[in-house]
Design a protein around this motif. Sequence first.
Motif, PDB file in Angstrom:
ATOM      1  N   ASP A 101       0.831  -1.203   0.000  1.00 53.99           N
ATOM      2  CA  ASP A 101       0.000   0.000   0.000  1.00 53.99           C
ATOM      3  C   ASP A 101       0.869   1.258   0.000  1.00 53.99           C
ATOM      4  O   ASP A 101       0.613   2.205  -0.757  1.00 53.99           O
ATOM      5  CB  ASP A 101      -0.919  -0.013   1.223  1.00 53.99           C
ATOM      6  CG  ASP A 101      -1.932   1.116   1.200  1.00 53.99           C
ATOM      7  OD1 ASP A 101      -2.818   1.092   0.321  1.00 53.99           O
ATOM      8  OD2 ASP A 101      -1.824   2.020   2.052  1.00 53.99           O
ATOM      9  N   GLN A 102       1.893   1.248   0.821  1.00 54.52           N
ATOM     10  CA  GLN A 102       2.765   2.418   0.895  1.00 54.52           C
ATOM     11  C   GLN A 102       3.526   2.635  -0.404  1.00 54.52           C
ATOM     12  O   GLN A 102       3.620   3.760  -0.903  1.00 54.52           O
ATOM     13  CB  GLN A 102       3.732   2.247   2.067  1.00 54.52           C
ATOM     14  CG  GLN A 102       3.059   2.289   3.431  1.00 54.52           C
ATOM     15  CD  GLN A 102       3.993   1.928   4.570  1.00 54.52           C
ATOM     16  OE1 GLN A 102       5.120   1.454   4.344  1.00 54.52           O
ATOM     17  NE2 GLN A 102       3.546   2.136   5.794  1.00 54.52           N
ATOM     18  N   ARG A 103       4.074   1.547  -0.969  1.00 54.27           N
ATOM     19  CA  ARG A 103       4.894   1.690  -2.171  1.00 54.27           C
ATOM     20  C   ARG A 103       4.034   2.033  -3.380  1.00 54.27           C
ATOM     21  O   ARG A 103       4.386   2.918  -4.182  1.00 54.27           O
ATOM     22  CB  ARG A 103       5.661   0.389  -2.433  1.00 54.27           C
ATOM     23  CG  ARG A 103       6.681   0.518  -3.555  1.00 54.27           C
ATOM     24  CD  ARG A 103       7.854   1.378  -3.102  1.00 54.27           C
ATOM     25  NE  ARG A 103       8.809   1.592  -4.170  1.00 54.27           N
ATOM     26  CZ  ARG A 103       8.887   2.680  -4.914  1.00 54.27           C
ATOM     27  NH1 ARG A 103       8.014   3.685  -4.721  1.00 54.27           N
ATOM     28  NH2 ARG A 103       9.808   2.801  -5.839  1.00 54.27           N
ATOM     29  N   VAL A 104       2.928   1.318  -3.556  1.00 51.25           N
ATOM     30  CA  VAL A 104       2.055   1.579  -4.701  1.00 51.25           C
ATOM     31  C   VAL A 104       1.445   2.967  -4.610  1.00 51.25           C
ATOM     32  O   VAL A 104       1.362   3.706  -5.608  1.00 51.25           O
ATOM     33  CB  VAL A 104       0.957   0.501  -4.802  1.00 51.25           C
ATOM     34  CG1 VAL A 104      -0.116   0.897  -5.806  1.00 51.25           C
ATOM     35  CG2 VAL A 104       1.572  -0.838  -5.189  1.00 51.25           C
ATOM     36  N   GLY A 105       1.025   3.373  -3.402  1.00 52.99           N
ATOM     37  CA  GLY A 105       0.475   4.712  -3.222  1.00 52.99           C
ATOM     38  C   GLY A 105       1.472   5.796  -3.592  1.00 52.99           C
ATOM     39  O   GLY A 105       1.118   6.791  -4.247  1.00 52.99           O
ATOM     40  N   ARG A 106       2.722   5.592  -3.201  1.00 56.49           N
ATOM     41  CA  ARG A 106       3.761   6.577  -3.512  1.00 56.49           C
ATOM     42  C   ARG A 106       4.007   6.643  -5.024  1.00 56.49           C
ATOM     43  O   ARG A 106       4.144   7.741  -5.593  1.00 56.49           O
ATOM     44  CB  ARG A 106       5.058   6.213  -2.780  1.00 56.49           C
ATOM     45  CG  ARG A 106       6.143   7.294  -2.886  1.00 56.49           C
ATOM     46  CD  ARG A 106       7.394   6.896  -2.118  1.00 56.49           C
ATOM     47  NE  ARG A 106       7.085   6.459  -0.778  1.00 56.49           N
ATOM     48  CZ  ARG A 106       7.354   5.236  -0.286  1.00 56.49           C
ATOM     49  NH1 ARG A 106       7.924   4.339  -1.078  1.00 56.49           N
ATOM     50  NH2 ARG A 106       7.053   4.926   0.945  1.00 56.49           N
ATOM     51  N   LEU A 107       4.072   5.492  -5.670  1.00 57.79           N
ATOM     52  CA  LEU A 107       4.284   5.472  -7.120  1.00 57.79           C
ATOM     53  C   LEU A 107       3.169   6.200  -7.854  1.00 57.79           C
ATOM     54  O   LEU A 107       3.423   6.968  -8.796  1.00 57.79           O
ATOM     55  CB  LEU A 107       4.373   4.021  -7.615  1.00 57.79           C
ATOM     56  CG  LEU A 107       5.688   3.287  -7.370  1.00 57.79           C
ATOM     57  CD1 LEU A 107       5.535   1.801  -7.689  1.00 57.79           C
ATOM     58  CD2 LEU A 107       6.804   3.905  -8.211  1.00 57.79           C
ATOM     59  N   ARG A 108       1.942   5.971  -7.424  1.00 59.73           N
ATOM     60  CA  ARG A 108       0.814   6.628  -8.088  1.00 59.73           C
ATOM     61  C   ARG A 108       0.836   8.134  -7.868  1.00 59.73           C
ATOM     62  O   ARG A 108       0.534   8.907  -8.787  1.00 59.73           O
ATOM     63  CB  ARG A 108      -0.494   6.023  -7.591  1.00 59.73           C
ATOM     64  CG  ARG A 108      -0.722   4.603  -8.080  1.00 59.73           C
ATOM     65  CD  ARG A 108      -1.959   3.988  -7.464  1.00 59.73           C
ATOM     66  NE  ARG A 108      -2.155   2.612  -7.931  1.00 59.73           N
ATOM     67  CZ  ARG A 108      -3.002   1.757  -7.394  1.00 59.73           C
ATOM     68  NH1 ARG A 108      -3.762   2.142  -6.359  1.00 59.73           N
ATOM     69  NH2 ARG A 108      -3.114   0.535  -7.870  1.00 59.73           N
ATOM     70  N   ARG A 109       1.182   8.551  -6.684  1.00 54.66           N
ATOM     71  CA  ARG A 109       1.255  10.000  -6.415  1.00 54.66           C
ATOM     72  C   ARG A 109       2.339  10.663  -7.255  1.00 54.66           C
ATOM     73  O   ARG A 109       2.203  11.829  -7.650  1.00 54.66           O
ATOM     74  CB  ARG A 109       1.520  10.247  -4.928  1.00 54.66           C
ATOM     75  CG  ARG A 109       0.313   9.946  -4.039  1.00 54.66           C
ATOM     76  CD  ARG A 109       0.532  10.464  -2.628  1.00 54.66           C
ATOM     77  NE  ARG A 109       1.639   9.795  -1.963  1.00 54.66           N
ATOM     78  CZ  ARG A 109       1.532   8.666  -1.259  1.00 54.66           C
ATOM     79  NH1 ARG A 109       0.358   8.059  -1.163  1.00 54.66           N
ATOM     80  NH2 ARG A 109       2.578   8.140  -0.660  1.00 54.66           N
TER      81      ARG A 109
END
Length: 347
Positions: free
Chosen positions: A141-149
């Motif tokens: 969640d943290q990594r994917v969220g950061r990539l999307r942002r």
Amino acid sequence: MEIPDRPLEIIWDITYACPLRCFHCYSESGRRPSRQLSRQDMLRVAERIVAMRPYGISLAGGEPLLADGVFEVAARMADAGIKVALFTGGWSVRPEMIDDIVRHFFRVSVSLDGATAEVHDRIRGRRGSFDRAMATLQFLDQRVGRLRRDGGDAPSFGIDCVLVRSNFHQAEDFCTRIAPRFPALGFVSLGAVVPEGLASRPGVAEHELLTDEQVGLLGSAAFAARLRSVAPPSVQVTATDNLALQMHPDRIRRGQFFPALQVEPDGAARAMPAYEGTVGNLLTDPPAELWRRAVERWHDPFVVETLTPVRTMREWADATRRIDRHFASRADRARIERRPDFLPVRP
């Protein structure tokens, strides 16, 4: 639907090594030799899989992240333009692995078989497995969220739940209690347990295989709509009765079957994903010939005779045991005979 000239999906159980002991394990992973190939031979199998031109490839197991070289294998197949998915129990995931996971897979499914630690750990057979799976979801969640942002490419990740009798009551909880914890979560997938492997044992069939009423509910549009209505809007929720895996002759005639090839860790190809019995090996046999033999097995007189009368889940489990004993190798039949009886454990 006509039978395609190649498998549309390939599931490669890349290793039988596993830290968990799920009572419904389809492959008996963690209880048998891992049968994992060398890196060179894994890459050879990967090339043969690519040659079959499937729409998608799923790396499963066992725990695929225990296979040395799994990321190299995934990269080889992804470079050929095929979408590669990962199924993991989450126990073996470490923070330093997350970048490789999100780089090489287009979809990541974390197995979660309970919305509480009590239920999940009992089904998965190891205390602490719920916490490990939840930690893996948090890492993703943290990594994917950061990539999307940041505007980068990111895989879809989510929860894959096998529904048995002792967790069926928690189906909605995955949507209302678990999914909201992870803002970047993409999906929740719930599927009926298939009477395959350890889940075909008479004790599991008696105590944990879903009832026919539960399977009917799970396959209804109303049930799926209810789950979607209580989940976060950004989460795709699917529910399936998994009857397509039965490969019932009537369903094949109606086009309601799963045109997939399941590959064992050493490259052996199963004729039907939910049943024992291989038709050759990708390291030694032409891929197209393996698919031809697989399709031929679907229409084998013994298979047709055994599956035609099946109408209930208990009858499916009985049919699975018959097909497994008929087509399994001598070594696999011995393994089947050594399976321990299932004794239900209730809270």
